[in-house]
Every structure is written in C-alpha cells, then in structure tokens.
Enzyme design. Structure first.
Site, mmCIF file in Angstrom:
data_model
loop_
_atom_site.group_PDB
_atom_site.id
_atom_site.type_symbol
_atom_site.label_atom_id
_atom_site.label_comp_id
_atom_site.label_asym_id
_atom_site.label_seq_id
_atom_site.Cartn_x
_atom_site.Cartn_y
_atom_site.Cartn_z
ATOM 1 N N ASP A 19 2.014 6.770 1.534
ATOM 2 C CA ASP A 19 1.151 5.698 2.010
ATOM 3 C C ASP A 19 -0.253 6.051 1.504
ATOM 4 O OD1 ASP A 19 -0.567 4.242 3.629
ATOM 5 O OD2 ASP A 19 0.663 4.475 5.422
ATOM 6 N N ASP A 22 0.823 -1.215 0.000
ATOM 7 C CA ASP A 22 0.000 0.000 0.000
ATOM 8 C C ASP A 22 0.852 1.258 0.000
ATOM 9 O OD1 ASP A 22 0.980 -0.320 2.543
ATOM 10 O OD2 ASP A 22 -0.924 0.104 3.546
ATOM 11 N N LYS A 58 4.019 2.019 16.043
ATOM 12 C CA LYS A 58 2.963 2.965 16.421
ATOM 13 C C LYS A 58 3.076 3.481 17.863
ATOM 14 C CE LYS A 58 0.024 1.456 12.739
ATOM 15 N NZ LYS A 58 0.573 0.207 12.284
HETATM 16 N N1 GDD Z 1 -0.836 -11.417 3.458
HETATM 17 C C1 GDD Z 1 -1.011 -10.604 4.490
HETATM 18 N N2 GDD Z 1 -1.507 -11.124 5.657
HETATM 19 N N3 GDD Z 1 -0.737 -9.281 4.363
HETATM 20 C C2 GDD Z 1 -0.950 -8.469 5.439
HETATM 21 C C3 GDD Z 1 -1.459 -8.953 6.661
HETATM 22 C C4 GDD Z 1 -1.747 -10.362 6.764
HETATM 23 O O1 GDD Z 1 -2.192 -10.863 7.786
HETATM 24 N N4 GDD Z 1 -1.586 -7.905 7.517
HETATM 25 C C5 GDD Z 1 -1.166 -6.820 6.860
HETATM 26 N N5 GDD Z 1 -0.798 -7.145 5.599
HETATM 27 C C6 GDD Z 1 -0.279 -6.245 4.565
HETATM 28 C C7 GDD Z 1 -1.208 -5.072 4.252
HETATM 29 O O2 GDD Z 1 -2.054 -5.371 3.146
HETATM 30 C C8 GDD Z 1 -0.229 -3.958 3.936
HETATM 31 O O3 GDD Z 1 0.135 -3.942 2.557
HETATM 32 C C9 GDD Z 1 1.012 -4.299 4.758
HETATM 33 O O4 GDD Z 1 0.902 -5.689 5.095
HETATM 34 C C10 GDD Z 1 1.133 -3.478 6.047
HETATM 35 O O5 GDD Z 1 -0.059 -3.590 6.786
HETATM 36 P P1 GDD Z 1 -0.942 -2.306 7.184
HETATM 37 O O6 GDD Z 1 -2.152 -2.797 7.881
HETATM 38 O O7 GDD Z 1 -1.114 -1.408 6.009
HETATM 39 O O8 GDD Z 1 0.012 -1.644 8.281
HETATM 40 P P2 GDD Z 1 0.183 -0.108 8.637
HETATM 41 O O9 GDD Z 1 0.061 0.751 7.447
HETATM 42 O O10 GDD Z 1 -0.671 0.195 9.802
HETATM 43 O O11 GDD Z 1 1.728 -0.087 9.144
HETATM 44 C C11 GDD Z 1 2.747 -0.659 8.355
HETATM 45 O O12 GDD Z 1 3.167 0.225 7.318
HETATM 46 C C12 GDD Z 1 3.793 1.443 7.759
HETATM 47 C C13 GDD Z 1 4.211 2.218 6.529
HETATM 48 O O13 GDD Z 1 3.078 2.617 5.822
HETATM 49 C C14 GDD Z 1 3.929 -1.031 9.257
HETATM 50 O O14 GDD Z 1 4.824 -1.798 8.513
HETATM 51 C C15 GDD Z 1 4.606 0.225 9.815
HETATM 52 O O15 GDD Z 1 5.738 -0.114 10.588
HETATM 53 C C16 GDD Z 1 5.036 1.112 8.651
HETATM 54 O O16 GDD Z 1 5.628 2.332 9.147
HETATM 55 MG MG MG Z 2 -0.558 0.559 5.534
#
Ligand code: GDD
Ligand code: MG
Length: 364
Positions: A221, A111, A162
C-alpha cells in the site's frame, strides 16, 4: 473471455501531502513509472481488456495530461459528482451504466502495488459461486485495513473495516482487489455515499455470499511517505539495476539505483543505494543522495546531501543543503543554499525555504 476492471482512484491521498497536492496517488512514480502504468501492465497481462477509472474530475485531468501508456487496454472514465465523493461502493455503482457488465468484473484500489494473479482470483470466484470475492493478504497489524474472518471453503464469515488491534479477528486483510458479480448493484443505493467495505461486505458476509482468496505474492500500500519509499526500495531490489545514465564521469553508483533518461550528474558525486532519479534531473558535484526519490526535472546543487527524503518535480535544491530523515519537498519548491532540513519536514508546492529548520513542520 472479455474481462473488465474498475480502478478506484478518487480519494484525496491526504497522508501523502504535500506531494499529493499536485498529483493523484495513482500517478506517483514507482521506480520512474506511474503506479497506474504498473497496474495497467498487471491487468493487461491477465487478459483484462477494458478498464473503467473511477476518479474525480481533477484526477481525470492529471491522468489525461500525463498520458500513462494504456498497455492495449480500452480506458473509460466514471467521474464522481463535484460536490461529494461517492465512497467506494458509490463510485462502483456509477460504472454500471458505463461498462454494462454481463460477467463478473474486477475492482481494485488505485493505491496498491501488487502482483496478484487476477485469473486465480476469478477462478475462486466462479468455483464458489460468490457474489463478491476479496483478495486477502496477511499483515502484522491489520488495524489500518479491512479484516476478514475466513472459514472452510473460502467463505468469509465476518468482515470488519479498520477494527482496533484487539477487535481484529485475524491478520488477513482486504488487499483492495475484488471480483464482483453484476448482482452487486442490487445492494448499492443510488445517490448517496456508500462504502463497500463498511456497508456492502458485512451485509454479504451475513448472507453467506462473500468469499476470500489468499494472495501470497507481493502486496504494498503506498498510502504514506514511509510506505511509498519502502515500495520503491522493494521494487529496486527486484529490478536489481535500471540505469539509463549515458556518461558517468568520476561518479560512484551504489546499487540498487534507478536513473531515468537525460539525467546529468557532476563529478565526485555518490548516488545510492536505494535512490531513484527521475527524467531530466540535474545533480551537481560532490553530491550524496541515498535512500531517496527525486522526481523529474529537479536540480540539486553542489555539495548537497539527501538521505531518506522525497523531492518533487521541478524543485530547485541549492548548494551545501542537507535534507534528511523523512523530509518531503513538493513540486517546484526552492531550497536556498546552506539550508539544513530534517525530521519529516515538509515543503508545499512552489514554496521557498531560506532558513534552516530542524523540527517537524510544514511550510505552506
Ligand atoms: N472514485 C472514488 N470515489 N474513489 C474512491 C472514493 C470515492 O469516493 N473513496 C476512496 N476511493 C478510492 C481511493 O482513491 C483508493 O484508491 C481506494 O478507493 C481505497 O480508498 P482509501 O481511502 O485508500 O482506503 P484505505 O486505504 O483506508 O482502505 C482500503 O484499502 C485497504 C487496502 O489498502 C479498504 O479497501 C480496506 O478494506 C483495505 O484493506
Ligand atoms: Mg488506501
């Protein structure tokens, strides 16, 4: 070198509902090209040859239907079990058998829109002898992200997912892009949910095996509607003009705009600035659209004004309609004539709106 990359795209994109009810985040168009295609292009340009998509079965279905161009990459799937998603580390774990890694590999969140130089990231990884190397990006407010405390020699002393604004040790955040050594699999438990950010990175930091690489380039993002609109805006500015329109007649285009193939636009209509029109969109006479994204196959009636909104695929927007200020109209929704919607109003897929609503609300 034979480089492999995992794209994590199994999340549910709740903050992009109701547009994400009918498409995964990785397939949201960014200036008329699915995010996944932008990611594929970036990887292919950096000598990556194989991609493993870590997704749920529904996301796999959508990707196979839409068929974004593979850009010469070999694509494999690692599917989350149907009952519970595995979390980020759990999803990486199931790629182990599929990819049979023999060398460090890249993992990226599906994403993120970025112009990271994967080769430089890989170089830092090799030089430091890290078990994991995280691409880091500077932001104003790190509290929505994973935050790293960086020491001399690129070592990450501490990683907190976070934190509150006060707890955050720096404003260097995890850009959602990593290089991992195959030894990482010894750290990830089998058969239970596990987050790489909450469990694995803090453990590696304690063992002095976690390193960072600051990325100065473009990084965005697309997690929320505002961020999604902003990302499109930035890319529009970068691309300057992308216009496939064939016969504009008595029409005002205020750049930057992106207009895809087979778009028809009526007379005395004003498009832009910062407007993206998807393939096959039909727009009536005297319409005004700015700072908005219109997905493919949508029809917009005469005298309608759209400003700061996202309109999904195959929607029907009537005549004399006004849609403003953060409104989201999902796929196949219908807005009848003379309706006024504002204030982040959202309409779920295939729903019809037949009365004006000015307060924040969701029609489901
Ligand atoms: N296959 C799979 N299975 N993918 C997953 C799962 C899962 O259970 N959970 C999350 N993802 C994928 C999401 O689709 C996304 O592309 C990515 O892993 C990160 O998950 P998000 O839910 O978008 O996390 P976030 O945006 O709150 O935080 C993450 O991204 C930040 C940067 O945008 C973390 O990695 C943070 O540390 C980082 O700063
Ligand atoms: Mg994300």
């Amino acid at each position: 070198m034979y480089l492999k990359a995992v794209i994590l795209a199994g999340g549910f994109a709740t903050r992009l509902r109701p547009l994400s009810c009918s498409r995964p985040k990785a397939l949201f168009p960014i200036v008329n090209k699915p995010l996944l295609q932008w990611i594929f292009e970036g990887l292919a340009a950096n000598e990556i040859t194989e991609v493993i998509l870590a997704v749920n079965a529904l996301t796999q279905f959508h990707i196979k239907q839409q068929k974004p161009p593979k850009c010469g990459l070999k694509i494999k799937y690692a599917i989350d079990p149907p009952k519970t998603p595995l979390g980020t580390a759990g999803a990486i774990k199931i790629t182990e058998k599929i990819a049979k890694y023999e060398e460090p590999f890249i993992v990226l969140n599906g994403d993120i829109f970025t112009e990271v130089n994967y080769k430089q990231l890989m170089d830092t990884h090799v030089k430091t002898g890290a078990l994991a190397t995280i691409a880091l990006h500077k932001v104003e407010d790190p509290s929505r992200y994973g935050v790293a405390e960086l020491e001399k020699g690129n070592r990450i002393k501490n990683f907190i997912e976070k934190p509150t604004k006060e707890q955050a040790p720096t404003n260097l955040i995890n850009a959602g892009i990593y290089v991992l050594d195959p030894k990482i699999f010894n750290y990830i438990p089998i058969d239970r949910q596990c987050s790489i950010e909450r469990e694995i990175f803090p453990a590696l930091a304690k063992e002095h095996k976690l390193f960072g690489h600051i990325n100065e380039g473009l990084w965005m993002d697309i997690g929320t509607p505002i961020e999604y609109l902003r990302t499109n805006k930035i890319i529009l500015d970068k691309l300057k003009e992308k216009n496939n329109l064939k016969t504009p007649k008595n029409l005002e285009i205020k750049k930057p705009v992106a207009i895809d193939k087979k778009v028809t636009i009526g007379e005395k209509t004003i498009i832009g600035p910062y407007t993206v029109l998807g393939k096959n969109v039909t727009i009536g006479d005297r319409v005004q659209i700015h700072n908005s994204i219109i997905f493919p196959d949508t029809k917009i009636g005469d005298n309608t004004k759209i400003n700061g909104a996202i309109i999904g695929e195959n929607a029907i927007i009537g005549k004399n309609v006004q849609i403003n200020n953060g409104c989201i109209i999902a796929d196949q929704a219908k807005i009848k004539d003379n309706i006024n919607l504002t204030n982040e109003f959202a309409v779920c897929p295939a729903k019809e709106v037949s009365e004006t609503i000015l307060k924040r609300n969701v029609i489901c």
